[in-house]
Scaffold this active site. Structure first.
Site, PDB file in Angstrom:
ATOM      1  N   HIS A   1       4.526 -12.124  11.642  1.00 36.20           N
ATOM      2  CA  HIS A   1       4.388 -12.531  10.246  1.00 36.20           C
ATOM      3  C   HIS A   1       5.346 -13.687   9.976  1.00 36.20           C
ATOM      4  CE1 HIS A   1       2.364  -8.752   8.707  1.00 36.20           C
ATOM      5  NE2 HIS A   1       2.851  -8.320   9.853  1.00 36.20           N
TER       6      HIS A   1
ATOM      7  N   TYR B   1       5.791  -1.775   2.239  1.00 32.14           N
ATOM      8  CA  TYR B   1       5.189  -1.922   3.558  1.00 32.14           C
ATOM      9  C   TYR B   1       4.064  -0.890   3.649  1.00 32.14           C
ATOM     10  CZ  TYR B   1       4.502  -1.760   8.603  1.00 32.14           C
ATOM     11  OH  TYR B   1       3.924  -1.780   9.858  1.00 32.14           O
TER      12      TYR B   1
ATOM     13  N   ASP C   1       4.386  -6.554   2.826  1.00 29.22           N
ATOM     14  CA  ASP C   1       3.317  -6.560   3.810  1.00 29.22           C
ATOM     15  C   ASP C   1       2.362  -5.445   3.414  1.00 29.22           C
ATOM     16  OD1 ASP C   1       1.629  -6.373   5.951  1.00 29.22           O
ATOM     17  OD2 ASP C   1       3.167  -5.881   7.437  1.00 29.22           O
TER      18      ASP C   1
END
Length: 266
Positions: free
Chosen positions: A255, A109, A152
């Site tokens: 998302h 992330y 992500d």
């Protein structure tokens, strides 16, 4: 093997959506980002009830957090660095003991970077750039093979990874300093597995802002979520799906999950 990556934006809040995803898609491995839960409060029993007996996660209260949920046995990586001198729960790694052989799996992330794309006045943007640089340097010395890297990344690198290339060149997530660094990271030994199935000239998004009430109509998306593989795994790539319908699930994440299917490893 079916792999999913998803910024769930609070695991405990969206456990019903994780159950829906699992029931619908039957993944073997799920990589989550923004779990937003400390390790002692991780919903262990609920996740295992979905069939994921093998887990590796790292979390903190209200922010960040990453997790690997697997039906397949895994061995957690214990030698990953503390990026940017912060233990802020942005990376977990593991070896997945998959049919046909082990694969290394990394779940990231990347920092979002705030709103102002100037590291001199925005510490969050400086953190983001330095984070990607550190990770790039680390992988450059790893010489990875049989490796999958997901997460992500908070960067949409290509022209058609955003709804308007020219307009977003000065918007954090698509600025040249970010996209150049992400490209450098990928060039440490990875192939963009999503673009293996969708040509670079075609639009491809995984995120739509909560501010877009009719997100489908406006379609102002960005591809912030990624799956990369080392070249030796490209022959095993069997299919990819961006689960856009998840953006319409009750209380959705901004998302959507990305699914990657692999043929048996050889």
């Amino acid at each position: 093997m079916r792999l999913v990556t998803w910024n769930i934006n609070s695991l405990r809040l969206r456990m019903p959506l994780l159950e829906k995803l699992t029931t619908t898609l039957q993944p073997d491995v799920i990589c989550l980002q923004e779990t937003k839960v400390t390790d002692e409060l991780f919903p262990l029993d609920a996740v295992r009830a979905l069939g994921f007996e093998h887990l590796h996660y790292k979390g903190m209260k209200s922010y960040n957090g990453v997790a690997i949920l697997s039906r397949l046995p895994l061995s957690a990586a214990t030698d990953t660095p503390i990026w940017y001198g912060k233990e802020d729960c942005r990376h977990v790694g593991a070896t997945i003991h998959a049919p046909g052989g082990d694969i290394a799996l990394h779940d990231f992330y990347v920092p979002a970077g705030g709103d102002e794309p100037d590291p001199a006045i925005n510490p969050k943007f400086a953190h983001k750039l330095a984070f990607v640089e550190e990770v790039t340097n680390w992988f450059a010395h790893q010489k990875p093979n049989r490796t999958v890297l997901v997460g992500d990344f908070n960067i949409a690198p290509l022209e058609h990874d955003v709804w308007n290339h020219k307009q977003l060149l000065k918007i954090v997530s698509h600025t040249p300093p970010e996209t150049e660094r992400l490209t450098n990271w990928q060039q440490t030994g990875f192939v963009d597995a999503m673009r293996h199935f969708v040509p670079p000239q075609d639009k491809l998004y995984t995120w739509w802002s909560y501010r877009n009430r009719d997100w489908r109509k406006s379609n102002r998306g960005r591809r912030l979520d990624h799956i990369w593989v080392t070249p030796d795994l490209v022959p095993q790539l069997a299919g990819m799906n961006v689960v856009q319908d998840a953006r319409d699930w009750p209380s959705p994440s901004d998302h959507v999950p990305v699914v990657m299917d692999f043929l048996p490893l050889s």
